[in-house]
Design an enzyme around this catalytic site. Structure first.
Site, PDB file in Angstrom:
ATOM      1  N   SER A 240      -7.568  -4.130   5.450  1.00 62.25           N
ATOM      2  CA  SER A 240      -6.593  -3.535   6.444  1.00 62.25           C
ATOM      3  C   SER A 240      -5.865  -4.632   7.269  1.00 62.25           C
ATOM      4  CB  SER A 240      -7.534  -2.653   7.349  1.00 62.25           C
ATOM      5  OG  SER A 240      -7.899  -1.476   6.536  1.00 62.25           O
ATOM      6  N   SER A 278      -5.868  -0.524   1.516  1.00 60.12           N
ATOM      7  CA  SER A 278      -5.867  -1.144   2.640  1.00 60.12           C
ATOM      8  C   SER A 278      -5.147  -0.094   3.696  1.00 60.12           C
ATOM      9  CB  SER A 278      -4.635  -2.046   2.506  1.00 60.12           C
ATOM     10  OG  SER A 278      -4.205  -2.769   3.561  1.00 60.12           O
ATOM     11  N   ASP A 280      -3.041   0.025   6.879  1.00 67.97           N
ATOM     12  CA  ASP A 280      -1.908  -0.670   7.458  1.00 67.97           C
ATOM     13  C   ASP A 280      -1.221   0.212   8.707  1.00 67.97           C
ATOM     14  OD1 ASP A 280      -2.266  -2.705   5.449  1.00 67.97           O
ATOM     15  OD2 ASP A 280      -1.335  -1.205   3.998  1.00 67.97           O
TER      16      ASP A 280
END
Length: 360
Positions: A240, A278, A280
């Protein structure tokens, strides 16, 4: 190599001038503090960003969130999206410590405002997270209320970057990740200059995709692995990144969300595709004015920056984000943590003279 020589050898992103520190704290009033826990299998911490030195519950700042990919367990985003203000400092930590840090934020607010949750509204804690479980024994939930308060008290204009605070146990591109920051100055119009700063918690990326200042660093790392007869690193995306963007430009929440989205351009330049695994997330805030907590206090009379003047700020958000990621990777030091798991630092694997040898 000395730190000054290391810094001098790094590429400078974009054409805008940097602030005095080349950090988010070049936005006047913004401070950053860390608490780092580094003890064998415990490699973690907490980082706190304070938009101003006062009581954010009483004097809120305008803010907005842009979720580029929502694989994350942060707390407080929903109310920021709805009301467009921050009312606690911004905290960064590991995934399993979100609850402890949120509770610490609430207790601190109640201590400063004893009627919070009674005759006053409840407070919206704001905690962002990344999973540092490769290096840190995340199940220990080692971060405590005392650690949050330590980071809060530590907040100042000058702060460390790299393997510190919330960044202690983070990995990025299968190397050591962590905290990075940068800033850019923008002339919105004649006689008017604004600062945009970014701070990242970098814990994302697949090594084959790594780009730094346009250089295919992932390809160089793969070639180096082959030369040493080591297996290629090609792990799935499961990290992340948290990006915090600050500015002193007078923007409202709508404009701040537009600014936050442009940080994604800087992130993409490093080789990120906002992968499935991830999380984000970008938060942007302005220090140009505050919003009072009570209807008895007057609202600020602020002339917002015209949308037609935002392009320079957009460029600054993208450039400072990309630069902050470079700083996070370059300033991170190698860490060995849980079960002997190890992340090497980029600076140890590829010297800057090799990494950026073709940079103009």
């Amino acid at each position: 190599m000395s730190s000054s020589k290391q810094q001098a050898s790094l590429p400078f992103i974009g054409s805008l001038l940097q602030g005095e520190r080349n950090a988010i704290t070049d936005v006047a009033g913004v401070t950053v503090g860390h608490r780092t826990l580094a003890d064998g299998p415990v490699q973690t911490g907490v980082t706190v960003i304070r938009p101003h030195a006062g009581d954010l519950f009483r004097d809120k700042v305008p803010a907005a969130v842009a979720v580029l990919n929502g694989f994350g367990k942060s707390v407080g985003l929903l109310q920021v999206e709805e009301l467009g203000v921050l009312e606690t400092p911004i905290a960064l930590t590991n995934t399993f410590s979100v609850g402890a840090v949120a509770a610490a934020q609430i207790r601190r607010c109640v201590a400063d405002n004893p009627e919070c949750g009674r005759t006053l509204p409840t407070v919206n804690p704001l905690v962002f997270e990344c999973n540092d479980g490769f290096l840190n024994d995340i199940q220990r939930m080692a971060v405590s209320e005392a650690d949050y308060l330590h980071a809060l008290a530590d907040a100042g204009p000058d702060f460390e970057q790299g393997s510190v605070g919330a960044g202690r146990g983070m990995s990025s591109f299968q190397l050591k990740g962590g905290i990075g920051s940068a800033s850019r100055r923008v002339s919105a119009r004649e006689g008017l200059c604004h600062t945009v700063g970014a701070l990242v918690l970098a814990n994302y990326g697949r090594q084959p995709q790594l780009l730094l200042a346009g250089h295919a660093v992932g390809e160089r790392l793969a070639a180096l692995q082959a030369e040493r007869s080591l297996p290629a690193v090609n792990e799935a995306e499961k990290g992340s990144i948290i990006i915090v963007v600050a500015t002193d430009a007078p923007l409202d929440a709508r404009q701040l969300r537009r600014l936050a989205l442009r940080a994604g351009a800087g992130l993409a330049r490093t080789g990120s595709v906002f992968g499935h695994g991830s999380g984000d997330i970008v938060l942007a805030f302005s220090t140009a004015y505050t919003v009072p907590d009570s209807v008895e206090r007057p609202m600020p009379a602020v002339a917002m920056l015209h949308d037609g003047l935002l392009d320079g700020l957009f460029q600054a958000a993208a450039d400072s984000t990309e630069q902050a990621i470079i700083h996070a990777l370059w300033r991170a030091t190698a860490v060995t943590g849980r079960d002997g798991n190890h992340r090497a630092s980029l600076a140890d694997v590829l010297p800057a003279s090799t990494l950026f040898s073709n940079h103009a």
